[in-house]
Write a protein that holds these residues in place. Structure first.
Motif, PDB file in Angstrom:
ATOM      1  N   GLU A 170       4.064  88.621 -46.694  1.00 20.89           N
ATOM      2  CA  GLU A 170       2.793  88.742 -45.969  1.00 20.89           C
ATOM      3  C   GLU A 170       2.021  89.961 -46.465  1.00 20.89           C
ATOM      4  O   GLU A 170       0.797  89.925 -46.621  1.00 20.89           O
ATOM      5  N   ALA A 171       2.732  91.044 -46.731  1.00 18.13           N
ATOM      6  CA  ALA A 171       2.077  92.267 -47.203  1.00 18.13           C
ATOM      7  C   ALA A 171       1.427  92.059 -48.565  1.00 18.13           C
ATOM      8  O   ALA A 171       0.427  92.713 -48.889  1.00 18.13           O
ATOM      9  N   ARG A 172       1.990  91.165 -49.362  1.00 12.98           N
ATOM     10  CA  ARG A 172       1.440  90.920 -50.690  1.00 12.98           C
ATOM     11  C   ARG A 172       0.452  89.758 -50.709  1.00 12.98           C
ATOM     12  O   ARG A 172       0.036  89.303 -51.776  1.00 12.98           O
ATOM     13  N   GLY A 173       0.064  89.254 -49.539  1.00 12.07           N
ATOM     14  CA  GLY A 173      -0.994  88.247 -49.479  1.00 12.07           C
ATOM     15  C   GLY A 173      -0.530  86.817 -49.574  1.00 12.07           C
ATOM     16  O   GLY A 173      -1.102  86.022 -50.329  1.00 12.07           O
ATOM     17  N   GLN A 174       0.486  86.462 -48.799  1.00 18.30           N
ATOM     18  CA  GLN A 174       1.037  85.111 -48.860  1.00 18.30           C
ATOM     19  C   GLN A 174      -0.013  84.036 -48.573  1.00 18.30           C
ATOM     20  O   GLN A 174      -0.135  83.061 -49.315  1.00 18.30           O
ATOM     21  N   ALA A 175      -0.767  84.196 -47.496  1.00 15.70           N
ATOM     22  CA  ALA A 175      -1.744  83.175 -47.112  1.00 15.70           C
ATOM     23  C   ALA A 175      -2.811  83.001 -48.189  1.00 15.70           C
ATOM     24  O   ALA A 175      -3.203  81.868 -48.535  1.00 15.70           O
ATOM     25  N   GLU A 176      -3.286  84.125 -48.732  1.00 17.94           N
ATOM     26  CA  GLU A 176      -4.309  84.055 -49.787  1.00 17.94           C
ATOM     27  C   GLU A 176      -3.761  83.373 -51.029  1.00 17.94           C
ATOM     28  O   GLU A 176      -4.444  82.565 -51.671  1.00 17.94           O
ATOM     29  N   ALA A 177      -2.503  83.681 -51.374  1.00 22.87           N
ATOM     30  CA  ALA A 177      -1.894  83.091 -52.572  1.00 22.87           C
ATOM     31  C   ALA A 177      -1.762  81.578 -52.427  1.00 22.87           C
ATOM     32  O   ALA A 177      -2.006  80.829 -53.379  1.00 22.87           O
ATOM     33  N   ILE A 178      -1.374  81.127 -51.236  1.00 22.70           N
ATOM     34  CA  ILE A 178      -1.255  79.687 -50.997  1.00 22.70           C
ATOM     35  C   ILE A 178      -2.627  79.016 -51.061  1.00 22.70           C
ATOM     36  O   ILE A 178      -2.803  77.965 -51.684  1.00 22.70           O
ATOM     37  N   ALA A 179      -3.622  79.650 -50.423  1.00 24.60           N
ATOM     38  CA  ALA A 179      -4.978  79.089 -50.441  1.00 24.60           C
ATOM     39  C   ALA A 179      -5.510  78.991 -51.866  1.00 24.60           C
ATOM     40  O   ALA A 179      -6.136  77.992 -52.248  1.00 24.60           O
ATOM     41  N   ARG A 180      -5.257  80.014 -52.674  1.00 23.39           N
ATOM     42  CA  ARG A 180      -5.698  79.995 -54.067  1.00 23.39           C
ATOM     43  C   ARG A 180      -4.942  78.931 -54.865  1.00 23.39           C
ATOM     44  O   ARG A 180      -5.483  78.341 -55.802  1.00 23.39           O
ATOM     45  N   GLY A 181      -3.694  78.682 -54.467  1.00 22.21           N
ATOM     46  CA  GLY A 181      -2.936  77.633 -55.126  1.00 22.21           C
ATOM     47  C   GLY A 181      -3.542  76.258 -54.864  1.00 22.21           C
ATOM     48  O   GLY A 181      -3.664  75.431 -55.779  1.00 22.21           O
ATOM     49  N   GLU A 183      -6.640  75.748 -54.073  1.00 19.67           N
ATOM     50  CA  GLU A 183      -7.912  75.766 -54.796  1.00 19.67           C
ATOM     51  C   GLU A 183      -7.703  75.423 -56.269  1.00 19.67           C
ATOM     52  O   GLU A 183      -8.477  74.656 -56.864  1.00 19.67           O
ATOM     53  N   ALA A 184      -6.630  75.973 -56.868  1.00 19.41           N
ATOM     54  CA  ALA A 184      -6.339  75.693 -58.276  1.00 19.41           C
ATOM     55  C   ALA A 184      -6.039  74.217 -58.482  1.00 19.41           C
ATOM     56  O   ALA A 184      -6.446  73.623 -59.489  1.00 19.41           O
ATOM     57  N   CYS A 185      -5.299  73.607 -57.544  1.00 20.60           N
ATOM     58  CA  CYS A 185      -5.029  72.162 -57.622  1.00 20.60           C
ATOM     59  C   CYS A 185      -6.339  71.373 -57.611  1.00 20.60           C
ATOM     60  O   CYS A 185      -6.551  70.474 -58.433  1.00 20.60           O
ATOM     61  N   LEU A 186      -7.209  71.714 -56.681  1.00 19.13           N
ATOM     62  CA  LEU A 186      -8.453  70.961 -56.522  1.00 19.13           C
ATOM     63  C   LEU A 186      -9.416  71.179 -57.681  1.00 19.13           C
ATOM     64  O   LEU A 186     -10.213  70.299 -58.013  1.00 19.13           O
ATOM     65  N   ASP A 187      -9.353  72.351 -58.318  1.00 20.35           N
ATOM     66  CA  ASP A 187     -10.281  72.667 -59.401  1.00 20.35           C
ATOM     67  C   ASP A 187      -9.764  72.293 -60.783  1.00 20.35           C
ATOM     68  O   ASP A 187     -10.503  72.401 -61.767  1.00 20.35           O
ATOM     69  N   ALA A 188      -8.519  71.864 -60.896  1.00 15.41           N
ATOM     70  CA  ALA A 188      -7.954  71.550 -62.212  1.00 15.41           C
ATOM     71  C   ALA A 188      -8.755  70.440 -62.883  1.00 15.41           C
ATOM     72  O   ALA A 188      -8.939  69.364 -62.297  1.00 15.41           O
ATOM     73  N   PRO A 189      -9.216  70.656 -64.121  1.00 14.24           N
ATOM     74  CA  PRO A 189     -10.015  69.636 -64.819  1.00 14.24           C
ATOM     75  C   PRO A 189      -9.159  68.595 -65.536  1.00 14.24           C
ATOM     76  O   PRO A 189      -9.646  67.889 -66.422  1.00 14.24           O
ATOM     77  N   VAL A 190      -7.897  68.530 -65.171  1.00 18.44           N
ATOM     78  CA  VAL A 190      -6.951  67.601 -65.801  1.00 18.44           C
ATOM     79  C   VAL A 190      -6.248  66.789 -64.712  1.00 18.44           C
ATOM     80  O   VAL A 190      -6.263  67.173 -63.538  1.00 18.44           O
ATOM     81  N   PRO A 191      -5.612  65.671 -65.075  1.00 17.85           N
ATOM     82  CA  PRO A 191      -4.879  64.886 -64.072  1.00 17.85           C
ATOM     83  C   PRO A 191      -3.761  65.711 -63.446  1.00 17.85           C
ATOM     84  O   PRO A 191      -3.086  66.488 -64.128  1.00 17.85           O
ATOM     85  N   LEU A 192      -3.555  65.539 -62.147  1.00 23.35           N
ATOM     86  CA  LEU A 192      -2.469  66.222 -61.438  1.00 23.35           C
ATOM     87  C   LEU A 192      -1.716  65.190 -60.611  1.00 23.35           C
ATOM     88  O   LEU A 192      -2.268  64.593 -59.686  1.00 23.35           O
ATOM     89  N   VAL A 193      -0.467  64.969 -60.977  1.00 24.48           N
ATOM     90  CA  VAL A 193       0.402  64.046 -60.233  1.00 24.48           C
ATOM     91  C   VAL A 193       1.478  64.870 -59.542  1.00 24.48           C
ATOM     92  O   VAL A 193       2.261  65.564 -60.196  1.00 24.48           O
ATOM     93  N   ALA A 194       1.510  64.822 -58.228  1.00 24.21           N
ATOM     94  CA  ALA A 194       2.476  65.590 -57.437  1.00 24.21           C
ATOM     95  C   ALA A 194       3.504  64.643 -56.834  1.00 24.21           C
ATOM     96  O   ALA A 194       3.162  63.536 -56.405  1.00 24.21           O
ATOM     97  N   THR A 195       4.754  65.086 -56.796  1.00 30.96           N
ATOM     98  CA  THR A 195       5.821  64.281 -56.196  1.00 30.96           C
ATOM     99  C   THR A 195       6.628  65.125 -55.225  1.00 30.96           C
ATOM    100  O   THR A 195       7.096  66.209 -55.582  1.00 30.96           O
ATOM    101  N   ILE A 196       6.785  64.645 -54.004  1.00 30.16           N
ATOM    102  CA  ILE A 196       7.668  65.276 -53.029  1.00 30.16           C
ATOM    103  C   ILE A 196       9.051  64.691 -53.272  1.00 30.16           C
ATOM    104  O   ILE A 196       9.294  63.511 -53.002  1.00 30.16           O
ATOM    105  N   ILE A 197       9.967  65.501 -53.807  1.00 34.74           N
ATOM    106  CA  ILE A 197      11.289  64.977 -54.162  1.00 34.74           C
ATOM    107  C   ILE A 197      12.336  65.237 -53.081  1.00 34.74           C
ATOM    108  O   ILE A 197      13.401  64.626 -53.086  1.00 34.74           O
ATOM    109  N   GLY A 198      12.051  66.150 -52.169  1.00 32.59           N
ATOM    110  CA  GLY A 198      12.987  66.461 -51.080  1.00 32.59           C
ATOM    111  C   GLY A 198      12.207  66.805 -49.835  1.00 32.59           C
ATOM    112  O   GLY A 198      11.663  65.944 -49.164  1.00 32.59           O
TER     113      GLY A 198
END
Length: 318
Positions: A170-181, A183-198
């Protein structure tokens, strides 16, 4: 030795009997062990199919957490050739809970990112049980941006109970890091296929799973909070986890109906942990099927449709 879940006890007893018979030798005129083993094997298979045909959400959660279930490292080893791991967030440290790098998936150059829980005590401690810290999500973001620059499709494999909840994170910005992650998924200019394996737990999962196509293993779970956490909040009793799991609609089947995932990847009878090789082969086919049409889309179309997809979730008619 195979690890059995509580609800698998009837199968465990039958398979223990089968193993006991296989170790026996017989004299002429005594019981034909081969015939008896065959009968018990048929009975055990039927029992396993019956159990897995009607798993409750809480039982599926237990399957998703099974220690022998394929993990991200196993998936990458099976599906990705010439994998070259990349480390660090270029700001603080390397988080072993998130692994990633470049490789080839069935001839296609890709960027691969996954949450790794570990397979034994030593590796679980090393990977922090798959619970990433801010530097892990920043590493994932860095790799997604790198993939965009080099036009590499992104494959993510998610298996985490959630982001690490410690004070230092939390001190190192957990919530911001997740939000930016996310954002990076949504902004990626390439195909993104995600799989929930567990397990797909909370923002710790969606930071890697906001993809054009979201796949999910048949017995995986995906939720905003763990059943135990939900039960502790609503009933102040973690023992109500089974009730919480039922109410939260965390199974692949429920999420497919709700339109929150795109495809369910079948598992061998008894779960992916019973036959990892077969489970991973089916997963590879599913990922290829999801990725192929996305390769033909423009960066603008990929980003627009990805954003539209997630913004539409939860909308109801007025």
């Amino acid at each position: 030795m195979r690890q059995y879940l509580e609800f698998e006890k009837p199968v465990a007893e039958l398979e223990a009997k089968i193993e006991e018979l296989r170790r026996m030798t017989t004299a002429p005129g005594e019981l034909n062990i081969a015939d008896e083993v065959a009968k018990l094997s048929v009975k055990a298979d039927a029992q396993l199919k019956a159990i897995y045909a009607k798993l409750s959400p809480w039982q599926k959660t237990q399957v998703a957490r099974h220690a022998e279930r394929p993990k991200a490292e196993g998936v990458i080893s099976a599906l990705i050739e010439n994998f070259t791991p990349l480390a660090g967030d270029r700001a603080f440290a390397d988080d072993a809970a998130i692994i990633g790098g470049m490789g080839r998936f069935r001839g296609q150059a890709v960027m691969v990112i996954g949450t790794e829980k570990g397979t034994d005590t030593e590796s679980r401690l090393k990977h922090n049980f798959g619970m990433a810290k801010p530097e892990g999500y920043r590493k994932a973001r860095r790799l997604m941006e790198l993939a965009g620059r080099f036009n590499l499709p992104i494959l993510t494999f998610v298996d985490t109970s959630g982001a690490f909840p410690g004070i230092e994170a939390e001190a190192r910005g957990q919530a911001e890091a997740i939000a930016r992650g996310i954002e990076a998924c949504l902004d990626a200019p390439v195909p993104l296929v995600a799989t929930i394996i567990g397990e797909g737990g909370s923002g710790g999962a969606i930071a890697l799973a906001a993809g054009n196509a979201v796949l999910m293993y048949e017995h995986a779970v995906y939720s905003v909070i763990s059943p135990e956490g939900c039960a502790s909040i609503l009933w102040r009793d973690a023992a109500q986890a089974a009730t919480a799991a039922e109410a939260m609609r965390i199974t692949a089947q429920d999420l497919r109906k709700l339109g929150l995932i795109d495809e369910i990847v079948p598992e061998p009878v008894g779960g992916a942990h019973r036959d990892p090789e077969a489970a991973l082969a089916v997963l590879g086919d599913a990922v290829e099927k999801a990725l192929t049409p996305l390769l033909e889309q423009t960066p603008e179309a990929l980003k627009a449709r990805r954003r539209e997809k997630f913004l539409a979730m939860g909308k109801v008619g007025l």
